[in-house]
Scaffold this motif. Structure first.
Motif, PDB file in Angstrom:
ATOM      1  N   LEU A 155       3.046   0.894   0.737  1.00 58.59           N
ATOM      2  CA  LEU A 155       3.618  -0.117  -0.142  1.00 58.59           C
ATOM      3  C   LEU A 155       2.516  -0.698  -1.007  1.00 58.59           C
ATOM      4  CD1 LEU A 155       5.960  -1.933   2.414  1.00 58.59           C
ATOM      5  CD2 LEU A 155       6.536  -0.094   0.814  1.00 58.59           C
ATOM      6  N   ALA A 156       2.761  -0.676  -2.311  1.00 59.36           N
ATOM      7  CA  ALA A 156       1.763  -1.230  -3.233  1.00 59.36           C
ATOM      8  C   ALA A 156       1.964  -2.733  -3.351  1.00 59.36           C
ATOM      9  CB  ALA A 156       1.896  -0.566  -4.596  1.00 59.36           C
ATOM     10  N   LEU A 157       0.888  -3.461  -3.191  1.00 63.21           N
ATOM     11  CA  LEU A 157       0.974  -4.924  -3.230  1.00 63.21           C
ATOM     12  C   LEU A 157       0.714  -5.452  -4.636  1.00 63.21           C
ATOM     13  CD1 LEU A 157      -0.932  -6.242  -0.085  1.00 63.21           C
ATOM     14  CD2 LEU A 157       1.513  -6.351  -0.529  1.00 63.21           C
ATOM     15  N   ASP A 158       1.416  -6.526  -4.944  1.00 64.70           N
ATOM     16  CA  ASP A 158       1.133  -7.267  -6.174  1.00 64.70           C
ATOM     17  C   ASP A 158      -0.008  -8.235  -5.841  1.00 64.70           C
ATOM     18  OD1 ASP A 158       3.154  -9.053  -8.575  1.00 64.70           O
ATOM     19  OD2 ASP A 158       1.051  -9.297  -8.110  1.00 64.70           O
ATOM     20  N   THR A 159      -1.171  -7.993  -6.420  1.00 71.37           N
ATOM     21  CA  THR A 159      -2.355  -8.759  -6.042  1.00 71.37           C
ATOM     22  C   THR A 159      -2.150 -10.260  -6.212  1.00 71.37           C
ATOM     23  OG1 THR A 159      -3.532  -6.935  -7.055  1.00 71.37           O
ATOM     24  CG2 THR A 159      -4.843  -8.785  -6.295  1.00 71.37           C
ATOM     25  N   VAL A 160      -1.665 -10.630  -7.391  1.00 75.15           N
ATOM     26  CA  VAL A 160      -1.547 -12.057  -7.681  1.00 75.15           C
ATOM     27  C   VAL A 160      -0.630 -12.735  -6.664  1.00 75.15           C
ATOM     28  CG1 VAL A 160      -0.803 -13.732  -9.398  1.00 75.15           C
ATOM     29  CG2 VAL A 160      -2.019 -11.666 -10.107  1.00 75.15           C
ATOM     30  N   ARG A 161       0.493 -12.087  -6.375  1.00 74.22           N
ATOM     31  CA  ARG A 161       1.434 -12.715  -5.442  1.00 74.22           C
ATOM     32  C   ARG A 161       0.909 -12.691  -4.018  1.00 74.22           C
ATOM     33  NH1 ARG A 161       7.285 -10.800  -7.657  1.00 74.22           N
ATOM     34  NH2 ARG A 161       7.356 -12.259  -9.395  1.00 74.22           N
ATOM     35  N   MET A 166       1.168  11.681 -15.282  1.00 77.58           N
ATOM     36  CA  MET A 166       0.220  12.509 -14.528  1.00 77.58           C
ATOM     37  C   MET A 166      -0.999  11.708 -14.121  1.00 77.58           C
ATOM     38  SD  MET A 166       0.753  15.601 -13.561  1.00 77.58           S
ATOM     39  CE  MET A 166       2.145  14.790 -12.849  1.00 77.58           C
ATOM     40  N   SER A 167      -1.017  10.454 -14.627  1.00 77.78           N
ATOM     41  CA  SER A 167      -2.209   9.655 -14.344  1.00 77.78           C
ATOM     42  C   SER A 167      -2.294   9.302 -12.862  1.00 77.78           C
ATOM     43  CB  SER A 167      -2.164   8.379 -15.181  1.00 77.78           C
ATOM     44  OG  SER A 167      -0.983   7.663 -14.877  1.00 77.78           O
ATOM     45  N   GLY A 168      -3.386   9.734 -12.266  1.00 80.30           N
ATOM     46  CA  GLY A 168      -3.576   9.392 -10.861  1.00 80.30           C
ATOM     47  C   GLY A 168      -4.327   8.086 -10.731  1.00 80.30           C
ATOM     48  N   ARG A 169      -3.954   7.325  -9.732  1.00 82.47           N
ATOM     49  CA  ARG A 169      -4.670   6.068  -9.537  1.00 82.47           C
ATOM     50  C   ARG A 169      -5.201   5.969  -8.105  1.00 82.47           C
ATOM     51  NH1 ARG A 169      -1.985   0.672 -11.658  1.00 82.47           N
ATOM     52  NH2 ARG A 169      -0.210   1.826 -12.462  1.00 82.47           N
ATOM     53  N   GLN A 170      -6.305   5.263  -7.978  1.00 86.66           N
ATOM     54  CA  GLN A 170      -6.905   5.137  -6.646  1.00 86.66           C
ATOM     55  C   GLN A 170      -6.452   3.837  -5.993  1.00 86.66           C
ATOM     56  OE1 GLN A 170     -11.176   5.735  -7.251  1.00 86.66           O
ATOM     57  NE2 GLN A 170     -10.855   7.685  -6.233  1.00 86.66           N
ATOM     58  N   TYR A 171      -6.121   3.986  -4.736  1.00 82.82           N
ATOM     59  CA  TYR A 171      -5.666   2.813  -3.988  1.00 82.82           C
ATOM     60  C   TYR A 171      -6.516   2.620  -2.743  1.00 82.82           C
ATOM     61  CZ  TYR A 171      -1.599   2.254  -6.913  1.00 82.82           C
ATOM     62  OH  TYR A 171      -0.786   2.020  -7.975  1.00 82.82           O
ATOM     63  N   ALA A 172      -6.905   1.352  -2.513  1.00 78.49           N
ATOM     64  CA  ALA A 172      -7.558   1.002  -1.247  1.00 78.49           C
ATOM     65  C   ALA A 172      -6.435   0.679  -0.278  1.00 78.49           C
ATOM     66  CB  ALA A 172      -8.469  -0.199  -1.440  1.00 78.49           C
ATOM     67  N   THR A 173      -6.425   1.318   0.858  1.00 78.79           N
ATOM     68  CA  THR A 173      -5.308   1.119   1.781  1.00 78.79           C
ATOM     69  C   THR A 173      -5.738   0.358   3.028  1.00 78.79           C
ATOM     70  OG1 THR A 173      -5.699   3.204   2.920  1.00 78.79           O
ATOM     71  CG2 THR A 173      -4.229   3.263   1.011  1.00 78.79           C
ATOM     72  N   PHE A 174      -4.758  -0.305   3.619  1.00 79.21           N
ATOM     73  CA  PHE A 174      -4.997  -1.049   4.864  1.00 79.21           C
ATOM     74  C   PHE A 174      -3.667  -1.229   5.565  1.00 79.21           C
ATOM     75  CE2 PHE A 174      -5.037  -3.654   1.056  1.00 79.21           C
ATOM     76  CZ  PHE A 174      -3.938  -4.464   1.245  1.00 79.21           C
ATOM     77  N   GLU A 175      -3.733  -1.632   6.825  1.00 71.70           N
ATOM     78  CA  GLU A 175      -2.501  -1.744   7.608  1.00 71.70           C
ATOM     79  C   GLU A 175      -2.268  -3.157   8.095  1.00 71.70           C
ATOM     80  OE1 GLU A 175      -2.243   1.021  10.818  1.00 71.70           O
ATOM     81  OE2 GLU A 175      -2.798   2.705   9.540  1.00 71.70           O
ATOM     82  N   GLU A 233       0.686  -4.654  10.825  1.00 70.91           N
ATOM     83  CA  GLU A 233       1.818  -4.304  11.681  1.00 70.91           C
ATOM     84  C   GLU A 233       2.205  -2.825  11.497  1.00 70.91           C
ATOM     85  OE1 GLU A 233       2.472  -7.066  14.136  1.00 70.91           O
ATOM     86  OE2 GLU A 233       4.544  -6.652  13.560  1.00 70.91           O
ATOM     87  N   ASP A 234       1.196  -1.962  11.484  1.00 66.78           N
ATOM     88  CA  ASP A 234       1.372  -0.516  11.362  1.00 66.78           C
ATOM     89  C   ASP A 234       1.979  -0.056  10.039  1.00 66.78           C
ATOM     90  OD1 ASP A 234       0.234  -0.061  13.844  1.00 66.78           O
ATOM     91  OD2 ASP A 234       2.144  -0.443  14.864  1.00 66.78           O
ATOM     92  N   GLN A 235       2.187  -0.987   9.147  1.00 66.91           N
ATOM     93  CA  GLN A 235       2.680  -0.595   7.823  1.00 66.91           C
ATOM     94  C   GLN A 235       1.480  -0.408   6.907  1.00 66.91           C
ATOM     95  OE1 GLN A 235       5.817   0.050   6.222  1.00 66.91           O
ATOM     96  NE2 GLN A 235       4.268   0.655   4.702  1.00 66.91           N
ATOM     97  N   LEU A 236       1.488   0.673   6.160  1.00 68.13           N
ATOM     98  CA  LEU A 236       0.391   0.948   5.246  1.00 68.13           C
ATOM     99  C   LEU A 236       0.637   0.253   3.904  1.00 68.13           C
ATOM    100  CD1 LEU A 236      -2.235   2.667   5.139  1.00 68.13           C
ATOM    101  CD2 LEU A 236      -0.883   4.411   3.960  1.00 68.13           C
ATOM    102  N   PHE A 237      -0.377  -0.493   3.457  1.00 68.69           N
ATOM    103  CA  PHE A 237      -0.311  -1.147   2.161  1.00 68.69           C
ATOM    104  C   PHE A 237      -1.442  -0.630   1.292  1.00 68.69           C
ATOM    105  CE2 PHE A 237       1.813  -4.136   4.965  1.00 68.69           C
ATOM    106  CZ  PHE A 237       2.909  -4.535   4.218  1.00 68.69           C
ATOM    107  N   GLY A 238      -1.295  -0.835   0.004  1.00 72.15           N
ATOM    108  CA  GLY A 238      -2.366  -0.405  -0.890  1.00 72.15           C
ATOM    109  C   GLY A 238      -2.547  -1.352  -2.052  1.00 72.15           C
ATOM    110  N   LEU A 239      -3.798  -1.457  -2.483  1.00 75.61           N
ATOM    111  CA  LEU A 239      -4.126  -2.258  -3.668  1.00 75.61           C
ATOM    112  C   LEU A 239      -4.906  -1.370  -4.623  1.00 75.61           C
ATOM    113  CD1 LEU A 239      -5.478  -5.687  -2.364  1.00 75.61           C
ATOM    114  CD2 LEU A 239      -3.523  -5.356  -3.867  1.00 75.61           C
ATOM    115  N   ASP A 240      -4.709  -1.598  -5.907  1.00 76.20           N
ATOM    116  CA  ASP A 240      -5.473  -0.882  -6.915  1.00 76.20           C
ATOM    117  C   ASP A 240      -6.957  -1.080  -6.623  1.00 76.20           C
ATOM    118  OD1 ASP A 240      -6.702   0.131  -9.111  1.00 76.20           O
ATOM    119  OD2 ASP A 240      -5.403  -0.879 -10.570  1.00 76.20           O
ATOM    120  N   VAL A 241      -7.670  -0.009  -6.509  1.00 78.72           N
ATOM    121  CA  VAL A 241      -9.051  -0.078  -6.038  1.00 78.72           C
ATOM    122  C   VAL A 241      -9.939  -0.879  -6.992  1.00 78.72           C
ATOM    123  CG1 VAL A 241     -10.181   1.945  -7.059  1.00 78.72           C
ATOM    124  CG2 VAL A 241     -10.615   1.348  -4.672  1.00 78.72           C
TER     125      VAL A 241
END
Lengths: 150, 851
Positions: free
Chosen positions: A130-136, A1-10, A12-20
């Motif tokens: 799509l959630a991104l792996d920050t390190v990679r 149930m844990s909600g997490r916040q994501y900073a999103t950006f695009e 090529e019109d694909q939405l990506f997100g990173l842990d805020v």
């Protein structure tokens, strides 16, 4: 149930997100100093309030042609243990809160360079984030890129 | 718990600082054994540590400091005098305190270290058996105060009363005094003690005054007071002392009063006010501040520029003020990072003392310019090299006392540390008046160790020989001592100093002494840099690596030459290997034309090379920002920096650049080798050759004998007597046609202009006219036959063709018979390649006679 916040950006019109929590700030910048001989994914260096920040072209990381850095570009500044790095993206989105139950591992059909960078997909209304792996995502020395350069 | 951790942390920081002070004071004390100021200062330091360690329940630390304090109290009160043995004991105590503090820092407990033997040692220095007994008795009690201390505290109060009552009549001691006397006998936190001593200052002064005039009466009055004022617990001690001997007590009393006075006037004026006027600040905070100010400066620049464009008078005034304030702010923030070199030197008196004792030498340490400031981070970097130089000077520089006396010098050697500012650098010198270094002995040792050949040594001057000391694996120590002389050292000093952009050199006169000089930049973060442009991007070269700049203008043409594809440039007759920055960086559209480019002559690791760039912009101070691991592998950049306009520029790593261009792999000659080859040019085997066409033959001229290639219009060649001459750079240049000299008259067809090879030596030049320049080759001379032909050394096969080797000396003397003999008839010849090309063709009215 844990909600997490994501900073999103695009890209090529694909939405990506990173842990805020990993995002330091978001800003538009336009004077990048190219670094000859650096991996192609390095867009350049810029001065962020007296700090020299490397800008990593997320397009190149995702296997797309590199960005034209003549004009302004949007930066998502990511904080890691060693440094603050910028990810160059097309467009900045909102910060959204997502529940883990809308999360799924990356689809099997997702292949290519981007496969390594993505930890999974969040099913939003009408689109996927799509959630991104920050390190990679900021790793400019990863093998597939070297192959590409060769 | 956290709070307590903070207290311990503070205690550690403070104690470490105090211990440094203590080291200095103890060594100074040996020079002036009677100094109460020093003794008091030392006493206070130990007392503070003891008090706090008691409070924090570090019992072992408390015990050590306690016994030390007892000895110090006696010394301070004049009950016994300072002896070297006592100094040793106290230094040992300081060391053990350090060990215990380190242990506290590491694991929170004051474990480790052999405290018993130290306590024993210090105990043994306490002379008076009566008092030492008393001390040990006291030591057994949990009370942190020594008898002397206690007496002082107890006495301070009666004195007030005595003073206060000296004017009126004898009245019972007033209430407050008793209250004060009460707590003084119990464990009092160290911090409270000074306050106690300070309070009664006017009275105390009066008391002393009175005391000095009629000692006996006042003291007796005080004695009486003590008996009444002392609380029952205190009485035995005080009364016993008083009963033992009134005179002794009087002396101790006077001493303690003097001590209090010192504390009041000397110390209150100096030490305490310093503590009040300064605060501890986290260095990270300062760094952040520095960064923010840097950013503010850039923002100001942009703002000022924008305002200037609007031409609003009011705004301009405001902008100017902002400008001024920002500059001042920047300067102030920079200053916060600066520290006096004194901090670095603080440890050295102890080092010198211990070392000279270990070596059986007598050394006095003198310090000049201790207030000279430099950046904190640099201080840290200079610490080890400086310590090494000091050790080295004591161990090797200064002679044994008997040797010194025999040489007519004072037995005590002087080691001088000197620091001063010069030309944007801080210079730190370590000078001794010892035996000096014999350059020949150094050279000899270097030969023995195979660092140089005897031949090389022959070409060296004094300075170069002394600089051999900085070569790895060098040590002149006749015997390997515990202190130094293990063959490591000076090279490490050099490496460390160069790493921070500094330099080190040495001067020495045999019998007089040696001076080591460190040249250190003011701050590590800011370097003087040369900004260049290449491929429309700016790059920064550290100024220290730049030797000179050469502009290659398009008019003089073909100044960059190729030796088998390797670009070279002739810098005053010597070939300078070139590195093209655009190619090295793999920039697109590398300039094909070599016209109007700049060559920055750089030196790295003893190698010289020229870096070809599009433009040289300016020199400026830049703030160095390290690059992350991401860019380390590229190996061309030393870091990044932010230029005046706020843009980021990359700093080129000159050493890595040279390596990347395969210079280090042997492609380029070292600067020394180059200089050497110039000396031996005519004698050594030629392998770099200029091939010229002369009357259908191929003639090879050693490149060392080629200063410059020129072309002269036929009508510019004039006759002077039987010789041909040409006006060249306001001189008359004798010309010899090689075709005539070599007797090949077959082809008389004149080429126009005539290509000539100019050779210059000691300001005299000659021109050898050829038909055409064919090539420059770098080749081992293969098949070679000596025909003994006139003007030729012989023939060789070069590029599969028979080529004649010119006897250049002979050709030169044919052109100018006086070339090798007369030096004075020519004026100094300005041989500077940067000269404007058009100047060469300039007609000159001035006629210089060649004969």
């Amino acid at each position: 149930m844990s909600g997490r916040q994501y900073a999103t950006f695009e890209v090529e019109d694909q939405l990506f997100g990173l842990d805020v929590a990993q995002v330091q700030e978001v800003l538009s910048f336009h004077e990048y100093t190219p670094v000859p001989l650096a991996p192609r994914a390095v867009g350049g260096l810029f001065n962020l309030r007296g700090q020299v920040i490397a800008a990593v072209d997320l397009r190149v990381q995702l296997g797309l042609p590199s960005r034209d850095l003549e004009g302004p570009a949007m930066n998502v500044i990511v904080r890691t243990d060693e440094e603050s790095v910028s990810l160059l993206v097309d467009k900045i989105g909102e910060v959204i809160e997502l529940d883990d139950d809308v999360f799924e591992p990356p689809p099997d059909t997702l292949t290519g360079p981007s496969r390594d960078l993505i930890t999974g997909a969040f099913k939003l209304d009408g689109r996927l984030m799509l959630a991104l792996d920050t390190v990679r995502a900021i790793d400019t020395a990863s093998p597939h890129l070297i192959e590409e350069r060769a | 718990m956290d709070e307590l951790g903070d207290i311990v942390q503070e205690f550690l920081v403070e104690s470490h600082e105090n211990l440094d002070q203590l080291d200095r004071d103890l060594v100074a004390l040996e020079q002036t054994p009677g100094s109460r100021a020093l003794l008091s200062s030392i006493f206070r330091t130990i007392h503070t540590i003891k008090g706090t360690s008691g409070f924090l329940a570090f019992n072992r630390l408390e015990r050590v400091t306690h016994v030390g304090e007892s000895l110090l109290a006696r010394l301070r009160d004049g009950a016994q005098v300072m002896t070297p043995e006592a100094t040793n004991a106290l230094l040992r105590m300081v060391d053990i305190v350090r060990t215990l503090l380190a242990s506290i820092e590491a694991n929170g407990a004051d474990g480790g270290g052999d405290i018993e033997s130290v306590i024993q040692h210090v105990q043994s220095c306490i002379e008076n058996p009566v008092v030492s007994k008393a001390t040990s008795k006291e030591a057994a009690l949990p009370e942190p105060q020594t008898p002397a201390e206690k007496a002082a505290a107890a006495e301070a109060t009666p004195q007030d009363t005595a003073a206060a009552e000296a004017t009126p009549q004898e009245t019972p001691p007033p209430g407050p005094t008793r209250e004060e006397a009460g707590p003084a006998g119990k464990p009092v936190p160290a911090q409270q003690r000074p306050a106690l001593a300070t309070q009664p200052s006017p009275d105390q002064a009066k008391a002393t005054e009175e005391e000095t005039q009629p000692p006996a009466t006042t003291e007796q009055a005080i004695m009486k007071q003590q008996a009444t004022a002392g609380t029952p617990e205190q009485q035995p001690g005080a009364a016993k002392a008083g009963g033992d001997s009134a005179a002794e007590e009087a002396a101790a009393l006077r001493a303690s009063q003097e001590h209090h006075l010192e504390e009041l006037f000397g110390i209150t004026g100096g030490r305490r006010s310093v503590a009040e006027s300064s605060i501890r600040v986290d260095v990270d905070l300062l760094d952040a501040l520095m960064r923010q100010v840097g950013e503010l400066v850039l923002t100001r620049n942009q703002l000022v520029r924008a305002i200037t464009e609007t031409a609003d008078a009011g705004m301009t005034r405001t902008a100017q003020r902002l400008n001024l304030i920002t500059s001042e702010l920047q300067e102030s923030v920079m200053k916060t990072r600066m520290q006096a070199i004194e901090h670095l030197w603080a440890k050295l008196p102890r080092v010198v003392r211990d070392l000279s004792a270990a070596c059986g030498k007598r050394v006095r340490l003198a310090m000049e310019g201790r207030e000279t400031e430099l950046d904190r981070s640099l201080l840290e970097a200079v610490k080890d090299p400086l310590t090494h130089l000091v050790r080295n000077a004591v161990d090797h520089g200064i002679e044994d006392p008997d040797v010194r006396v025999a040489a007519g010098k004072p037995a005590e050697g002087v080691l001088t540390l000197r620091a001063y500012h010069e030309g944007g650098h801080v210079l730190v010198e370590v000078a001794d008046n010892g035996a000096g270094i014999d350059p020949d002995a150094v050279a000899e040792a270097a030969i023995t160790r195979g660092l140089i050949t005897r031949d090389q040594a022959g070409h060296m001057d004094r300075r170069e020989m002394l600089n051999l000391l900085f070569k790895p694996g060098f040590s002149t120590a006749k015997t390997v001592t515990k202190v130094s002389g293990r063959g490591v050292g000076m090279d490490v000093v050099k490496t460390n100093i160069e790493r921070i952009g500094g330099a080190v050199d040495v001067e020495s006169t045999v019998g007089v002494g040696t001076t080591w000089r460190l040249t250190i930049p003011l701050t590590l973060a800011i370097i003087q840099a040369l900004t260049v442009e290449c491929g429309n991007q700016r790059y920064v070269i550290p100024q220290v690596a730049v030797q000179e700049l050469v502009f290659l203008d398009g008019q003089s043409g073909r100044v960059i030459e190729n030796a088998m594809g390797a670009p070279v440039y002739r810098l005053r007759g010597n070939l300078l290997p070139l590195v093209r920055l655009d190619q090295t960086l793999g920039l697109p559209e590398a300039k094909t034309s070599d016209r109007d480019v700049y060559v920055a002559v750089l030196q790295a690791e003893g190698r010289r090379f020229g870096l070809v760039v599009d433009r040289v912009l300016n020199t400026e101070e830049v703030v160095v920002k390290p690059l992350t691991a991401r860019f380390k592998d590229i190996g061309v950049y030393a870091g990044a920096c932010i230029l005046g306009d706020g843009r980021v520029a990359l700093i080129l790593d000159v050493t890595l650049l040279a390596r990347r261009s395969h210079l280090a792999a042997g492609g380029g000659e070292t600067a020394e080798a180059e200089a050497e080859s110039a000396v031996q040019a005519s004698a050594s085997a030629v392998d770099r050759l200029l091939i010229a066409g002369v009357g259908g033959h191929r003639v090879a001229i050693p490149l060392d004998m080629v200063t410059r290639l020129e072309e002269f219009a036929v009508d510019k060649i004039e006759r002077s007597g039987s010789r041909e001459v040409v006006q060249y750079r306001e001189q008359i240049l004798p010309v010899v046609r090689l075709s005539h000299l070599l007797g090949s008259y077959g082809d008389l067809e004149q080429v126009d202009p005539v290509p000539v090879v100019v050779y210059t030596e000691r300001g005299r030049s000659v021109a050898l006219a050829v038909d055409n320049i064919l090539d420059i080759v770098e080749e081992e001379l293969g098949i070679r036959r000596d025909f003994g032909d006139d003007g030729l050394l012989g023939s060789a096969v070069i590029q599969q063709r028979v080529t004649e080797l010119l006897d250049v000396r002979r050709a030169i003397s044919a052109a100018d018979p006086m070339f090798d003999t007369d030096e004075s008839s020519y004026g100094p010849y300005d041989d500077f390649e940067q000269a404007d090309g058009s100047e060469r063709q300039k007609e000159s009215a001035k006629v210089v006679m060649t004969k």
